[in-house]
Design a protein around this motif. Structure first.
Motif, PDB file in Angstrom:
ATOM      1  N   GLU A   1       0.624  -1.202  -0.041  1.00  0.00           N
ATOM      2  CA  GLU A   1      -0.103  -0.107   0.131  1.00  0.00           C
ATOM      3  C   GLU A   1       0.692   1.268  -0.273  1.00  0.00           C
ATOM      4  OE1 GLU A   1      -2.997  -0.193   2.846  1.00  0.00           O
ATOM      5  OE2 GLU A   1      -3.363  -2.166   2.590  1.00  0.00           O
ATOM      6  N   MET A   2       2.202   1.044  -0.266  1.00  0.00           N
ATOM      7  CA  MET A   2       2.972   2.355  -0.581  1.00  0.00           C
ATOM      8  C   MET A   2       3.777   2.302  -1.658  1.00  0.00           C
ATOM      9  SD  MET A   2       4.063   2.352   3.586  1.00  0.00           S
ATOM     10  CE  MET A   2       5.414   3.757   3.316  1.00  0.00           C
ATOM     11  N   ARG A   3       4.326   3.526  -1.933  1.00  0.00           N
ATOM     12  CA  ARG A   3       5.456   3.561  -3.180  1.00  0.00           C
ATOM     13  C   ARG A   3       6.502   2.731  -2.796  1.00  0.00           C
ATOM     14  NH1 ARG A   3       5.722   9.459  -5.334  1.00  0.00           N
ATOM     15  NH2 ARG A   3       7.553   8.492  -6.011  1.00  0.00           N
ATOM     16  N   PRO A   4       7.212   2.070  -3.793  1.00  0.00           N
ATOM     17  CA  PRO A   4       8.718   1.574  -3.397  1.00  0.00           C
ATOM     18  C   PRO A   4       9.606   2.332  -3.026  1.00  0.00           C
ATOM     19  CG  PRO A   4       8.029   1.524  -5.763  1.00  0.00           C
ATOM     20  CD  PRO A   4       6.991   2.108  -5.253  1.00  0.00           C
ATOM     21  N   VAL A   5      10.587   2.040  -2.328  1.00  0.00           N
ATOM     22  CA  VAL A   5      11.579   2.907  -1.751  1.00  0.00           C
ATOM     23  C   VAL A   5      13.023   2.194  -1.983  1.00  0.00           C
ATOM     24  CG1 VAL A   5      12.916   3.854   0.135  1.00  0.00           C
ATOM     25  CG2 VAL A   5      10.431   3.799  -0.003  1.00  0.00           C
ATOM     26  N   VAL A   6      13.925   2.874  -2.482  1.00  0.00           N
ATOM     27  CA  VAL A   6      15.412   2.308  -2.640  1.00  0.00           C
ATOM     28  C   VAL A   6      16.233   2.891  -1.727  1.00  0.00           C
ATOM     29  CG1 VAL A   6      17.487   2.277  -4.034  1.00  0.00           C
ATOM     30  CG2 VAL A   6      15.333   2.426  -5.304  1.00  0.00           C
ATOM     31  N   TYR A   7      17.111   1.761  -0.896  1.00  0.00           N
ATOM     32  CA  TYR A   7      17.984   1.939   0.194  1.00  0.00           C
ATOM     33  C   TYR A   7      19.352   1.736  -0.541  1.00  0.00           C
ATOM     34  CZ  TYR A   7      20.746   2.176   4.427  1.00  0.00           C
ATOM     35  OH  TYR A   7      21.819   2.296   5.290  1.00  0.00           O
ATOM     36  N   VAL A   8      20.130   2.980  -0.142  1.00  0.00           N
ATOM     37  CA  VAL A   8      21.653   2.757  -0.547  1.00  0.00           C
ATOM     38  C   VAL A   8      22.239   3.019   0.499  1.00  0.00           C
ATOM     39  CG1 VAL A   8      23.316   3.416  -2.345  1.00  0.00           C
ATOM     40  CG2 VAL A   8      21.119   3.382  -2.992  1.00  0.00           C
ATOM     41  N   ASP A   9      23.079   1.908   0.829  1.00  0.00           N
ATOM     42  CA  ASP A   9      24.186   1.994   1.884  1.00  0.00           C
ATOM     43  C   ASP A   9      25.539   2.198   1.229  1.00  0.00           C
ATOM     44  OD1 ASP A   9      25.291   2.189   4.509  1.00  0.00           O
ATOM     45  OD2 ASP A   9      25.379  -0.257   4.655  1.00  0.00           O
ATOM     46  N   GLU A  10      26.162   3.467   1.609  1.00  0.00           N
ATOM     47  CA  GLU A  10      27.099   4.046   0.943  1.00  0.00           C
ATOM     48  C   GLU A  10      28.237   3.987   2.033  1.00  0.00           C
ATOM     49  OE1 GLU A  10      27.039   6.779  -2.496  1.00  0.00           O
ATOM     50  OE2 GLU A  10      24.736   7.055  -1.581  1.00  0.00           O
ATOM     51  N   HIS A  11      29.512   4.524   1.695  1.00  0.00           N
ATOM     52  CA  HIS A  11      30.713   4.583   2.654  1.00  0.00           C
ATOM     53  C   HIS A  11      30.338   5.424   4.001  1.00  0.00           C
ATOM     54  CE1 HIS A  11      32.999   1.983   0.036  1.00  0.00           C
ATOM     55  NE2 HIS A  11      33.077   2.790  -0.836  1.00  0.00           N
ATOM     56  N   THR A  12      29.838   6.568   3.739  1.00  0.00           N
ATOM     57  CA  THR A  12      29.651   7.451   4.506  1.00  0.00           C
ATOM     58  C   THR A  12      28.281   7.916   5.216  1.00  0.00           C
ATOM     59  OG1 THR A  12      29.524   9.234   3.066  1.00  0.00           O
ATOM     60  CG2 THR A  12      31.801   8.634   3.973  1.00  0.00           C
TER      61      THR A  12
END
Length: 86
Positions: free
Chosen positions: A22-33
């Motif tokens: 029931e929600m829009r998709p989300v991208v999570y990016v785990d970067e160096h900092t």
């Protein structure tokens, strides 16, 4: 993805595409900092392509099992008990 493949998309960071009913998709990016959540349609579309590319260069389930088994034999040899159990 085997090292022999060479460079592949997203090899320099960890990312996830999180989808909800029931929600829009989300991208999570785990970067160096930092870790970033992105939900704009254009970014989600790019990461859908990235995940498609990763699927194309990944080993199958059977190939992955064979590769892991081969690495275990290389690391531990011919079946000696290395976990301290009896």
């Amino acid at each position: 993805i085997p090292m022999s493949y060479g460079a592949f998309p997203a090899m320099d960071n960890s990312c996830r595409l999180v989808e909800f009913d029931e929600m829009r998709p989300v991208v999570y990016v785990d970067e160096h900092t930092a870790g970033n959540f992105m939900e704009d349609d254009a970014t989600v579309a790019v990461y859908r392509l990235v995940f498609g590319s990763l699927a194309d260069c990944s080993l199958s389930e059977g190939e992955s099992a064979d590769m892991i088994a081969g690495l275990a034999v290389d690391l531990y040899g011919g079946g000696e008990d290395h976990d301290g159990g009896s």
